[in-house]
Design an enzyme around this catalytic site. Structure first.
Site, short mmCIF file in Angstrom:
data_model
loop_
_atom_site.label_atom_id
_atom_site.label_comp_id
_atom_site.label_asym_id
_atom_site.label_seq_id
_atom_site.Cartn_x
_atom_site.Cartn_y
_atom_site.Cartn_z
N SER A 102 0.62 -0.88 0.14
CA SER A 102 0.01 0.10 -0.35
C SER A 102 1.10 1.19 -0.12
O SER A 102 1.82 1.80 -0.83
CB SER A 102 -1.42 0.01 1.45
OG SER A 102 -2.02 1.06 1.68
N ASP A 241 -2.41 6.18 -3.34
CA ASP A 241 -1.39 5.58 -2.79
C ASP A 241 -1.07 4.45 -3.58
O ASP A 241 -1.39 4.48 -5.23
CB ASP A 241 -1.25 5.48 -1.45
CG ASP A 241 -2.73 3.98 -1.71
OD1 ASP A 241 -3.20 3.86 -2.39
OD2 ASP A 241 -3.15 3.36 -0.22
N ASP A 243 -1.14 1.67 -4.44
CA ASP A 243 -2.23 0.27 -4.73
C ASP A 243 -3.80 0.80 -5.01
O ASP A 243 -4.19 0.33 -5.42
CB ASP A 243 -2.46 -0.73 -3.44
CG ASP A 243 -2.90 0.00 -2.24
OD1 ASP A 243 -2.64 0.24 -2.18
OD2 ASP A 243 -3.64 -1.24 -2.17
N ASP A 245 -6.50 2.33 -3.51
CA ASP A 245 -7.21 2.31 -3.10
C ASP A 245 -7.52 3.59 -2.17
O ASP A 245 -8.62 3.65 -1.64
CB ASP A 245 -7.23 1.13 -1.74
CG ASP A 245 -6.46 0.95 -0.58
OD1 ASP A 245 -5.06 1.98 -0.79
OD2 ASP A 245 -6.16 0.28 0.51
#
Length: 444
Positions: A102, A241, A243, A245
């Site tokens: 992440s 960010d 990833d 999400d």
């Protein structure tokens, strides 16, 4: 619920090369997951990753483990976490796996699983995988080994899905948008979505090299985005960010618009259009001003524990479709099953276009109270929050704030830290109150 050895709130995560993020453990994890998942369904698992250099190594290890258990793997290449949630459903896969840490630096990585429905794996399945990890690894007979394949059009499929959530009668053709993809998984997604909907797009953070993910860019560091919005006189800035999400926005004055404000804008628009279906789920960290602004509109609001997993659980408990965190995880459950930065940004952009209002005007209804957060390290052992002395100081501060603010004290789940948060309309009072509680924790 059994005590977890490997799975945290967001899968298995750690520093690459240190247990459990090692090739041998991830091989075994792939095998264990394969053994548990192979009991039913298609026998096919979808695997996506962000742009970290370690993703190549870890996806190979996962593939070998899954194949040994008899499951086939289909690879998407770099793809946002919410894209894997969506594609897992559309490909009727047994599960989806995301290799990502992440918003963390490139030297960290993690493995996160989605169910066939595109939601976090149920607790009993995670527990079964943990139990299987304790068993000696074996291999199915050669005729039953899994295969590997690549999904070449995964990005295009997800781009079309994102665009389908934007009202067909609206266009972004009058908007200049700066998009910061954190050198992460949205680098080839978000700019194309915005361009295909008509926007003039200026890209930053779209040159991943395996090691620059989240480095001085993206939702956790928006300075470059703010500067670019001001320099180019853009209408809006979008920061995702690593990833994809999370979403943080920047208005045309360069002001940050955080997850609480984004959540309010989407909730108010859903209320106006009759699509809200209940209330809104925030977290213990959601700003008090969000709660008050929603209350003025008659929208119910409840708080979940910090973490998008807990937000989604609370949404399911109440059968609501909207929830999120101030960090920028926004879940719109009638569009996707997990936090989706691109889809959240399209929901806000649709409100801007529909009402011919700037982001600054839309966000102005939520005047965020100052929040002071102090992390206090402790030596381990007894939890300082159980101390009578700390409890007494906390009670005293709560009385002083009396309806003008709130406090939140919690122990970190990953480090020996006590997080002291005080929120109040009066910034000076918030600072003094937080320092007073932090000192009590240190002295304990």
């Amino acid at each position: 619920m059994a005590e977890r050895k490997y799975f945290g709130t967001d899968g298995v995560r750690g520093k690459v090369g240190s247990y459990p993020i090692t090739p041998d453990f991830v091989l075994k994890l792939g095998w264990a997951a394969g053994k548990v998942l192979a009991t039913q369904g298609t026998g096919k698992v979808l695997i996506g990753k962000d742009t970290r250099i370690s993703g190549y190594m870890l996806e190979s290890a996962l593939e070998a483990g899954l194949a040994a258990a008899g499951l086939s793997a289909a690879f998407t290449g770099p793809m946002p976490t919410p894209a894997i949630a969506y594609l897992t459903r559309t490909f009727r896969s047994e599960a989806g796996i995301v290799i990502s840490a992440s918003h963390n630096p490139f030297y960290d990585n993690g493995i996160k699983f989605f169910s066939a429905q595109g939601t976090k794996l149920p607790d009993d399945v995670e527990e079964a995988i943990e139990a299987m990890l304790e068993q000696p690894m074996d291999c199915v007979e050669s005729a039953k080994l899994g295969r590997a394949s690549r999904i070449n059009d995964a990005a295009g499929r997800y781009i079309e899905f994102c665009k389908s959530t934007f009202p067909a009668h609206l266009s972004l053709d009058k908007y200049k948008i700066v998009v910061d993809c954190a050198n992460g998984a949205t680098y080839h997604i978000a700019p194309n979505v915005m361009r295909e909907l008509g926007a003039e797009v200026i890209e930053i953070g779209t040159q991943p090299d395996g090691m620059n993910i989240n480095e001085n860019c993206g939702a956790t560091d928006i300075k470059a985005l703010q500067n670019q919005v001001l320099e180019t006189k853009a209408d809006i800035g979008l920061a995702y960010d690593g990833d994809g999400d999370r979403l943080i926005m920047v208005d045309h004055f360069g002001n940050k618009v955080d997850g609480d404000q984004i959540l309010f804008i989407i909730a108010r628009e859903a209320l106006r259009s009759g699509n809200l279906k209940g209330g809104v789920v925030g977290t213990l960290m959601s700003n008090m001003s969000l709660e008050l602004a929603l209350k003025q509109l008659g929208i119910p609001f409840v708080r979940a524990n910090v973490g998008d997993r807990y937000v989604l659980e609370k949404m399911q408990e109440y059968n609501w479709i909207l929830g999120g965190e101030n960090s920028g995880h926004i879940i719109i459950a009638d569009k996707n099953t997990t936090g989706d930065g691109v889809i959240a940004s399209l929901a806000v952009l649709a409100a801007m276009v529909q009402h011919k209002l700037s982001l600054n005007e839309l966000a102005s209804a939520v005047k965020l109270f100052p929040q002071v957060l102090i992390n206090v390290r402790f030596a381990g052992g007894a939890n300082p929050l159980e101390s009578d002395a700390v409890k007494a100081v906390a009670t005293e501060v709560e009385k002083q704030l009396a309806g003008k603010g709130r406090i939140l004290l919690r122990k970190s789940g990953t480090e020996p830290l006590i997080r002291v948060m005080v929120e109040c309309e009066d910034a000076e009072l918030a600072q003094l109150s937080a320092e007073k509680i932090a000192e009590a924790v240190r002295s304990n």
